[in-house]
Design an enzyme around this catalytic site. Structure first.
Site, PDB file in Angstrom:
ATOM      1  N   ASP A  46       0.822  -1.224   0.000  1.00 13.20           N
ATOM      2  CA  ASP A  46       0.000   0.000   0.000  1.00 13.20           C
ATOM      3  C   ASP A  46       0.855   1.271   0.000  1.00 13.20           C
ATOM      4  OD1 ASP A  46      -2.126  -1.841   0.419  1.00 13.20           O
ATOM      5  OD2 ASP A  46      -1.896  -1.676   2.584  1.00 13.20           O
ATOM      6  N   GLU A 255     -11.478  -0.099  -3.223  1.00 15.00           N
ATOM      7  CA  GLU A 255     -10.629   0.450  -2.151  1.00 15.00           C
ATOM      8  C   GLU A 255      -9.421   1.121  -2.797  1.00 15.00           C
ATOM      9  OE1 GLU A 255      -9.344  -2.948   0.155  1.00 15.00           O
ATOM     10  OE2 GLU A 255      -8.104  -3.732  -1.469  1.00 15.00           O
TER      11      GLU A 255
END
Ligand code: FUB
Length: 357
Positions: A46, A255
């Site tokens: 991420d 997301e």
């Protein structure tokens, strides 16, 4: 005689087939990756990249093996701290600055430090992070530091009015700052209605013919610690001006959102989650609406797809992750590769690996 020859021929053919099958099973798959992991001493995912003081700082999740089996709720992503990385140059070595924030130092914390992001204003660096509270509900917290690499000190409570995961913070040319956030399934976005949490739905699949659940966007106050005004939907429309539907898993938001501005237009980028693409939609305002423009990264090796986009020394780059080092969904490694905008404003497709024959 003819029968014997036929039998021998069939035995030989069966043997050959068997040999081919065994060889095929035994031959390890060779994969050519587009980029190398930036660091190998820890697992990272991420990556939210920013340019601070002429250097690239990367704010990733720090993946660990918590021994929790995989499920749709994402319980296996049981991260407990953050390490910040920096790069002086693309292609140069990455520095791991050690623990910047530990879950034990977050007063409201329960479990799971997921994908963070960072911002700078007036001499202070802000680290925004999703974390489940002690009731197992995700909120977004903020921590501050005078150093982009930390250590960071967490505020005593989550940001008022925050929920779900994956904050991405964007400061426009006029100094206004916006936060994009949210994620469905384990990210709990589908459980929030009118500012209230209800533990009544696991995925968005029940809403096939309704507009899909949108990412959220909110302006931040000048203090960078509070929301300024209501949380809105970052709506993605199709080319006919209709909202994408819940069943449109190839295109709808899941997301991992990001925002970058290119030639005066706002590029809202995100993961389609269970279909594993990175998609983009373009708008005239940071609040949207955005018109769906396509995929720009094919599925990586691994389940999750999460990215950030920056301009550094006149070139554009995308930071992303895959699971090259471990082959495991929740033990990922961050990478970087150039990103190209075509003359018509579209983004050139990126393929991060090829299976060699
Ligand atoms: O790293 C945990 C979660 O996986 C992130 O918050 C999502 O974006 C996905 O990458």
């Amino acid at each position: 005689m003819f029968k014997l020859h036929l039998k021998l021929f069939m035995l030989a053919a069966a043997g050959l087939l068997c040999f081919i099958q065994v060889s095929a099973q035994q031959k390890p798959q060779k994969i050519k990756y587009l980029s190398e992991p930036l660091i190998k001493n820890i697992y990272t995912a991420d990556p939210s990249a920013h340019v601070f003081n002429g250097k690239i700082y990367i704010y990733p999740s720090h993946d660990i093996d918590a021994g929790i089996p995989e499920n749709d709720n994402g319980d296996h992503f049981a991260m407990r701290d953050y390490h910040i990385l920096s790069l002086d140059a693309i292609g140069g070595p990455a520095t791991d600055h050690g623990v910047a924030l530990d879950i034990k130092d977050i007063p409201w914390g329960g479990r799971q430090l997921w994908a963070p992001d960072a911002a700078y204003k007036n001499g202070t660096y802000y680290l925004y992070f999703p974390l489940k509270d002690k009731k197992d509900i995700f909120h977004i917290g903020v921590a501050t530091s005078k150093n982009p690499a930390g250590p960071f000190k967490a505020e005593p409570k989550p940001m008022e009015g925050s929920f779900s995961i994956d904050p991405a913070v964007f400061t426009d040319d006029n100094g206004s700052t916006y936060m994009y956030f949210g994620g469905i399934w384990g990210g709990q976005l589908q459980r929030w209605k009118d500012g209230k949490y209800a533990n009544d739905s696991k995925t968005d699949l029940h809403a096939d013919n309704s507009p899909s659940i949108n990412c959220k966007v909110v302006k931040l106050k000048g203090n960078m610690l509070e929301f300024d005004g209501p949380v809105r939907d970052a709506v993605v429309l199709d080319s006919a001006g209709h909202p994408l539907l819940g069943k449109d898993h190839d295109r709808r938001f899941f997301e991992g959102s990001w925002m970058h501005k290119y030639k005066g237009k706002y590029y809202f980028t995100y993961s389609t989650g269970d279909t594993h693409f990175l998609a983009y939609a373009i708008g005239k305002s940071p609040m949207g609406p955005f018109t769906y423009a396509g995929h720009f990264m094919l599925p990586v090796q691994g389940w999750t797809t999460h990215h950030s986009i920056i301009e550094f020394k006149g070139k554009w780059y995308i930071f992303y992750h895959d699971d090259e080092l471990s082959g495991k969904t929740s033990l990922r490694n961050v990478k970087v590769t150039p990103l190209y905008h075509n003359a018509d404003g579209t983004i050139k497709m990126i393929n991060t690996f090829t299976v060699l024959k």
